[in-house]
Design an enzyme around this catalytic site. Structure first.
Site, PDB file in Angstrom:
ATOM      1  N   GLU A  86       2.665   5.188  -3.867  1.00 45.05           N
ATOM      2  CA  GLU A  86       2.648   6.199  -4.958  1.00 45.05           C
ATOM      3  C   GLU A  86       3.972   6.950  -5.074  1.00 45.05           C
ATOM      4  OE1 GLU A  86       0.310   5.878  -2.559  1.00 45.05           O
ATOM      5  OE2 GLU A  86      -1.043   4.703  -3.804  1.00 45.05           O
ATOM      6  N   ASP A 117       0.866  -1.187   0.000  1.00 46.39           N
ATOM      7  CA  ASP A 117       0.000   0.000   0.000  1.00 46.39           C
ATOM      8  C   ASP A 117       0.905   1.240   0.000  1.00 46.39           C
ATOM      9  OD1 ASP A 117      -2.239   1.551   0.180  1.00 46.39           O
ATOM     10  OD2 ASP A 117      -2.804   0.927   2.202  1.00 46.39           O
ATOM     11  N   ASP A 122      -8.916   3.648  -1.762  1.00 47.05           N
ATOM     12  CA  ASP A 122      -9.813   3.979  -0.660  1.00 47.05           C
ATOM     13  C   ASP A 122     -11.136   4.543  -1.153  1.00 47.05           C
ATOM     14  OD1 ASP A 122      -7.730   3.077   0.782  1.00 47.05           O
ATOM     15  OD2 ASP A 122      -7.026   5.034   1.440  1.00 47.05           O
TER      16      ASP A 122
END
Lengths: 473, 997
Positions: free
Chosen positions: B564, B561, B644
């Site tokens: 980015e 997770d 999300d």
């Protein structure tokens, strides 16, 4: 994992092995189940399949009745279970999905192929019996305590009810006092309002130079005014009647003189204050000076005192009322119960879990370390709800739900936080232990009143005869 | 850099819940303004005819462009894979950093048969398949013509003369930039409507402090929303981002400032851009990842309902993202497909550039096609043109960047996740509920709270004191566990990962190049490993060994997770573009690759773990890695999810279009969190979501830590039984899912397919994104609105009729090109809640036996569902292998069974280690599959226990295995289906069953 591979190799063989069984003794069917003793098996309510289709490895009935010994019918709609005889232990019924899946679910291993599972029934039975024994002992002990607690609760409740009655009575008295005080206050306020009104009028009289005029002067003024502004004679007549205290539509009574007390005033403003400005005059006509200016210090103090008294009485009554409500709610919470849980009112329990210290004070508040988890709010069924605790970092305000299970002593069994800052505790307590199946019916509570009476009537006189004790009492 | 000429406007305002102001728009971004809103047209480029040359050995065409600074070198590489042409435009004077790990291979086989024809003003490259590349010299335009010719090119590069190449650097280069770039002036349009708002110059809070609405307070930390948190738990009140607009006086100042973050752009402006026109396209698709519909909306031009902004590609942790916005999200695949239903052909343009990129979409007036204007902050221009049938073109794209890796089968089961399962007791309780209620699941997930203070590869000693026992308890019933491992490393000297990474120098550097970058994420102050470096990736992979990852077992897999990467206190909640890789390359250049590199290093680690010693040949367990951030090619390393989302019907609705967009961009193993991450779904939404998600490739239930529990039993019956039935549906269809994933791995076609890709000549299919195909044979349309109990299903035009796959709805038959109205979708239709249609002419395998997980299903028998087409034929493929290792790839240990029904006979034939006739050998080998007859491989012994045939006119007299016994069968007249009972033939075997009438 390799265990599975070994098993897979065997599977297809096993599949044939079990099917079809001998009529009346099918794998996965309880011995003596009459449904399976006939040449046709009824299934899916209205259907029948031949006995040779039982456990043949193909699902013919949606309810799974034809395949209790294979997984062929394992599906969402299957209601049939696989029966494990579990010799030496209790039989169980397991989901068809568990049959021949490489995982031992029955203690006798009958859900898997021969030799795949060790028979653990004897050991399991021993363990289960031991567990049952412990549970039964806990229940016996717990239930005995619960009865005691219930008696205590009954006494507490009686006391609470007596208190309630007392408080209710005293509320009545105080309510009377309150009503009287409110009436006093109302009167004093009216008086004060009148004073303010009079004050305003007298200031108006001064502003229009009316205060120095006698009755004759006033009459002249009125008539002058009426002529100047061309007043309707009827209006004038009605106003005059009204000023004399008669209904406007009746003829004035000449005999009664006009009351000139209103224009006589002790306070005469100096001429310099006399207002000539038209707007100022209008303003004055509507302006009321505040009570504190108009009233004298004594009058003000008196009024304040009255107000304070009303306030005090109101608070007193409100406090007592909330006390009554609380007492009523508590009684109501246990209406259908023996109220044994009420003994927890004075109990706090501590619990350490994963490095956190929890404190629960029943019917009061709960904490995690110094963080407040909430105050007791209500009972929800047999669970106790605390809420309004400290807010979470980036989350809601904390809350706690306590579920109770039977235990010989009060203790916290588990403390979890299933959602952020939503805590759930499991507490073991005798207060919820059910009556053990083979126990005698509970004895009625010993009436504490009898004990006290006995003490007073029998023991106390005896004690009184002992000089060294009576002197101290 | 000089700040003269800056017009600084700061607007004081409170940011809304979804803080769009936190993210840059085109107008906030210098290079985007330069390319998109240029006051004057960019310079035209001309081909220097003397430079046009063909390399006869390779078929590569090269030429030089003049105009706008120094010459640019163009290379045109027609691939041997017909329909694929690579075009590169670089500055030969100043080579730039280019990614080396995106493409499956840097040396693609080129079309050596290409022939060049030139004359004074144009050149034409004739390709082996009859197609050609035509180049006009003045100005430079490159046209791609299909083999069929036609009146229009398939695609045109620079038809609008938007080619733009900023040369960067200081001194001369800056001057060159000044001449080629024309800055817009600060206009009213640029300045947000500030007139009626409080407008004042605000003092910024001092370092280490932030605004709480009243004062500057000391910062205690940051959160994922990018806002500072104070000691009392309250959060920063954002004053709207400062927007710096440069007047024309500041032409040479290319530095940027946004949201209080500065970027000096030390190498000067190096942006690149070009337009690609699809003259015959009626619709565009792709451009993942955006929370938008499948068909791309225009962002510029005169036609159509528009977005105000171009589609943006800049991988970001967007907290509570909004729907129907072209804002950047977590991943980027800069690929657009133009499709024409008149030709049935699809043409793609893959703009291979991992720096910040925008794509301006235009619907050309009078239906003259579609256009994409690509613009990137840096790098070179590299465009792959890919044409063919929709699925054919997608296969070709897979050959460029890699196919979806074949997941271990457990990964196709149901995943149960939550932030967070608190401790071992919680894990046991959740697992226990699945067991007690007989609900299948395969994987239980642990989010960040399982770690010791967000130190990945560690366990919270109090909450998870015995992780190995915990995993064993799950694996006893065939279940796996996934733990989260994020790329931010807690800067704690006592944390071995950090101290070793520091000692070995593995961290990304700040702009000075000498200091490890330090940013804020979950653990607080963190550093970020440089996964662009091979050395770092190898080191990272070793962290996953059972020795290094204490408390792990081979049943533990990984969730990546925040890759980015998410940096709570960075610009746009990510890393400053000025940070430097270990090679000294600015983060600006490789930003969109970071997430892919991270997931790749993780997957390589898990794959490594399966091998007991280095001498053993490859063939360990397949990894399973879920990633949030991705780039083109990320599918080689695992699965992705759409991040999300929220527990809202609108988020359930957008899931299908988002997943379809991602699928057509080559990433098949995609899913959206069922239930929605933020907020609380009511039982209806939760149930509908599970029902829909069961028919999407990656199937996981997840929830935020503030959300109420929502595991399948959380709402009680009847909801529990509905959810259970939906999950059971998924498991029943696993043989089809697995075979479809195998086709994706061997053939490069997407698993989840838009209707238009399966009905290429149907114009009505273009607008559909609320129903989809799984593989080529099942058409799905779940109910995604509250209070409905039926849906309208569009049955696309084409040769195929469709059957409702549900016996509960009598296998109703639908003709192509019709709208099936009010097809039942009852929420309580256990096992029949979701409208699923089977294509006539197909054979779909199922395993009907409900099991705990995929492990016990391994040897369970199959059911074949044969749906006949109008001519009474059908065909289907079933793929079998060991379901868990790379033996399929490395030892050709797999089998394909082709089932074929024709002339009233159902036949099975097996190919072991080689391909069935329906699959293309060249495609599979280009995707890394070794093909060779494999007698050593014993396919699993599964048998066929039931055959269902739809579409027969009547009942046969006899059903008989050829050279074998007669079989029991039943004709169910209500549903017009034939059920053949217990053929007991192996799936991977050759046999024939005859129907005798």
């Amino acid at each position: 994992m390799y265990y599975y591979y070994y098993y897979y190799a065997m599977m297809t063989i096993v599949w044939w092995w079990w099917a079809p069984g001998v009529v009346g003794s099918y794998r996965g069917v309880e011995v003596g189940d009459a449904r399976y003793a006939k040449p046709m098996l009824a299934c899916d309510r209205e259907r029948e399949v031949a006995a040779n289709m039982i456990n043949d490895g193909y699902c013919d009935c949606e309810d799974g009745a034809d395949e209790p010994g294979t997984a062929s019918c394992a599906s969402v709609s299957a209601t049939t279970k696989h029966w494990c005889p579990n010799a030496g232990h209790e039989p169980t019924a397991i989901s068809l999905s568990r049959v021949d899946d490489g995982i031992c679910d029955c203690c006798d291993g009958s859900d898997e192929g021969p030799g795949a599972c060790a028979d653990s029934c004897d050991a399991d039975a021993k363990r289960a019996a031991a567990e049952r024994e412990i549970a039964a002992a806990v229940q016996r002990t717990g239930y005995a305590k619960r009865l005691e607690f219930a008696c205590r609760a009954a006494r507490d409740r009686k006391e609470a009810e007596a208190d309630l009655a007392k408080v209710t009575e005293s509320i009545k008295a105080e309510s009377g006092q309150l009503a009287a005080a409110e009436a006093d206050l109302e009167r004093a306020r009216q008086k004060a309002d009148a004073a303010v009104e009079a004050d305003a009028r007298s200031r108006l009289h001064e502003a229009f130079h009316l205060h120095t005029l006698d009755a004759e002067g006033l009459r002249g003024l009125v008539l002058d005014l009426a002529r100047r502004v061309e007043v309707d004679p009827d209006v004038l007549l009605r106003l005059a009647r009204s000023a004399n205290g008669f209904p406007e539509d009746k003829k004035p009574v000449e005999e009664e003189p006009l009351d000139d007390s209103a224009v006589k005033d002790d306070h005469i403003l100096p001429a310099a204050d006399v207002v000539v400005d038209k707007n100022k005059a209008l303003e004055l006509a509507t302006y009321r000076r505040s009570l504190s200016i108009v009233l004298g210090q004594t009058e003000r103090k008196f009024l304040k005192k009255l107000e304070q008294r009303v306030k005090d009485l109101e608070a007193k009554v409100a406090k007592k009322k909330s006390k009554v409500e609380k007492a009523e709610a508590m009684v109501a919470d246990f209406r259908d119960d023996d109220g044994a849980l009420l003994v927890l009112r004075r109990t706090c329990l501590e619990y350490d879990s994963s490095g956190y210290e929890y404190d629960i004070c029943f019917f009061d508040k709960a904490k995690q370390g110094r963080t407040r988890l909430g105050n007791f709010r209500r009972m929800e069924g047999s669970a106790m709800i605390f809420d309004g605790g400290d807010r979470c970092y980036n989350g809601p305000s904390r809350s706690l739900k306590v579920n109770f299970v039977c235990g010989a002593e009060d203790s916290v069994v588990a403390f979890t936080e299933p959602e952020t800052c939503v805590y759930v505790a499991t507490v073991a307590t005798p207060c919820v232990c059910e009556q053990p199946p083979d126990s005698p019916p509970p004895l009625p509570c010993k009436d504490p009143g009898l004990v006290v009476d006995f003490f007073n009537s029998a023991i106390r006189p005896l004690l009184a005869k002992l000089p060294f004790l009576s002197s101290s009492s | 850099m000089s700040s003269r000429g800056l017009v600084c406007i700061i607007i004081l305002g409170i940011a809304s819940a979804v803080d769009r102001s936190k993210f840059r728009k085109c107008g906030d971004t210098r290079f985007c303004r330069v390319h998109r809103n240029a006051a004057a047209p960019p310079p035209a480029f001309f081909v220097d005819p003397s430079t046009v040359a063909l390399d006869d050995d390779t078929g590569e065409l090269t030429l030089m462009l003049r105009g706008g600074g120094g010459p640019l070198a163009v290379s045109v590489q027609p691939h041997l894979d017909a329909g694929v042409v690579r075009v590169r435009i670089v500055d030969p004077a100043r080579p730039r950093w280019e990614p080396t790990d995106v493409l499956l291979s840097e040396t693609f086989a080129l079309d050596a048969g290409a022939a060049l024809e030139t004359n004074d003003d144009k050149a034409s490259l004739l390709l082996g398949d009859g197609s050609r590349v035509a180049i006009t010299y003045a100005p430079f335009v490159l046209d791609l013509w299909g083999a069929a010719g036609g009146s229009q090119p398939l695609a045109r590069l620079n038809a609008e003369q938007l080619l733009h190449f900023e040369r960067g650097g200081g001194g001369d280069a800056a001057a060159a930039a000044a001449t080629t770039s024309v800055e817009i002036e600060a206009t009213g349009e640029e300045a947000p409507a500030a007139t009626n708002e409080e407008e004042e110059e605000e003092e910024e809070c001092a370092d280490g402090t932030a605004w709480n609405g009243e004062a500057c307070l000391e910062i205690a930390g940051y959160w994922e929303d990018g806002l500072a948190r104070f000691a009392d738990g309250s959060k920063e009140v954002k004053r709207e981002a400062a927007t710096n607009l440069k007047t024309s006086a500041a032409l040479l100042d290319v530095s940027e400032s946004f949201g209080g973050h500065q970027d000096s752009v030390k190498n000067g402006p190096t942006s690149v851009g070009a337009d690609v026109t699809f003259p015959s396209a009626e619709a565009l698709f792709g451009l993942a990842e955006h929370a938008t519909g499948l068909a791309l909306k225009p962002t510029t031009g005169e036609v159509g309902p528009k977005y105000g902004e171009p589609y943006r590609f800049y991988n970001l942790d967007v907290f509570e993202y909004e729907l129907d916005e072209p804002m950047a999200l977590y991943g980027s695949i800069p690929l657009a497909w133009g499709h024409s239903t008149s030709t049935g052909e699809t043409v793609g343009a893959f703009w291979n550039n991992p720096s910040e990129t925008f794509a301006d979409v235009e619907w050309i007036e009078a239906n003259e096609g579609r256009r994409v204007h690509w613009l990137s902050e840096s790098g070179v221009i590299e465009v792959f043109f890919i044409s063919g049938s929709p699925l054919g073109a997608m296969s070709k794209f897979a050959s460029l960047v890699g196919a979806q890796e074949l997941p271990p089968i457990f990964a196709l089961g149901y995943h149960q996740c939550r932030w967070n399962y608190k401790d071992e007791k919680d894990v046991a309780a959740v697992h226990g509920n699945f067991e007690a209620l007989d609900i299948p699941y395969d994987v239980l997930w642990l989010d960040i709270e399982h770690t010791d203070g967000k130190r990945y590869f560690t366990w919270d000693k109090l909450l998870f004191p015995s992780p190995v026992d915990m995993q064993r308890n799950l694996s006893k019933t065939g279940r796996k566990m996934v733990t989260i491992v994020d790329p931010h490393i807690k800067r704690d000297p006592s944390y071995a990962i950090h101290s070793e990474a520091t000692r070995l120098g593995l961290y990304i550097k700040d702009k000075s190049g000498s200091k490890d970058f330090d940013g804020w994420c979950w653990p607080g102050s963190s550093s970020y490993l440089d996964f662009t470096s091979t050395r770092v990736r190898e080191w990272w992979a070793e962290r996953f060994s059972l020795e290094n990852y204490r408390g792990s077992t081979t049943d533990l897999y990984t969730w990546n997770d925040m890759n980015e990467p998410s940096v709570f206190n960075g610009p746009e909640v990510t890393m400053s573009k000025e940070c430097l890789s270990l090679d000294g390359v600015e983060h600006r250049e490789w930003h969109n690759l970071y997430g892919m590199y991270f997931a790749r290093a993780t997957a390589e680690g898990l794959a490594l773990r399966g091998r007991s010693s280095s001498s053993e040949r490859e063939g360990g367990k397949r990894p399973f890695v879920l990633t949030r951030s991705f780039y083109a090619g990320s599918q080689r390393w695992g699965a992705m999810w759409t991040g999300d989302n929220a527990a809202q019907w609108s988020h359930l609705e957008i899931a299908a279009p988002m997943l379809l967009s991602i699928s057509v961009c080559g990433f098949s193993f995609a899913g959206a969190d069922a239930g929605g991450f933020f907020g609380d779904p009511d039982p209806e939404l939760m149930t509908r979501w599970i029902q829909a998600a069961a028919y999407t490739p990656f199937f996981r239930g997840h929830a935020h830590h503030d959300a109420k529990r929502r595991e399948p039993w959380s709402f009680g019956d009847p909801w529990t039984q509905r959810v259970r039935a939906a999950i059971a549906d998924r498991y029943a269809l696993l043989p089809y899912w697995y075979s479809t994933f195998a086709r994706a791995r061997f053939g490069g076609e997407p698993v989840m397919r838009p209707v238009w890709a399966c009905a290429p000549t149907d114009p009505q299919a273009l607008a559909i994104d609320d129903q989809w195909f799984i593989g080529s044979d099942l058409l799905v349309k779940p109910a995604v609105q509250p209070g409905v109990d039926s849906v309208d299903v569009y049955v696309p035009k084409g040769p195929s009729l469709f059957f409702d796959a549900r016996i509960e709805h009598k296998h109703a038959k639908y003709e192509p090109g019709t709208l099936a109205r009010r097809v039942p979708a009852p929420i309580d239709g256990l096992g029949a809640a979701v409208p699923v249609f089977q294509r006539g002419g197909s054979i779909v395998p199922r395993q009907r036996r409900l099991r705990r997980s995929t492990v016990p299903m391994r040897t369970d028998p199959y059911e074949l569902s044969v749906a006949l087409d109008a001519s009474g034929k059908a065909e289907g493929l079933v793929y079998l292998d060991d379901q868990s290792t790379f033996a399929f790839r490395d030892d050709n240990a797999f089998s394909w069974t082709t089932f074929e029904f024709k002339a009233n006979a159902l036949s099975a034939s097996v190919a072991v280690g080689v391909l069935p006739p329906a699959l293309a050998r060249d495609r599979a080998t280009s995707l890394g599959i070794r093909l060779q007859e494999n007698a050593a491989f014993q396919p699993p012994p599964n048998i066929v226990e039931r055959i269902i045939i739809l579409g027969l006119a009547g009942t046969p007299n006899r059903v008989v295995v050829r050279d074998g016994p007669a079989l029991d069968f039943a004709w169910e007249s209500a549903s017009k289906r034939l059920v053949v009972r217990k053929p007991q033939l192996k799936v991977a075997d050759a046999w024939i069953i005859d129907l005798e009438f």
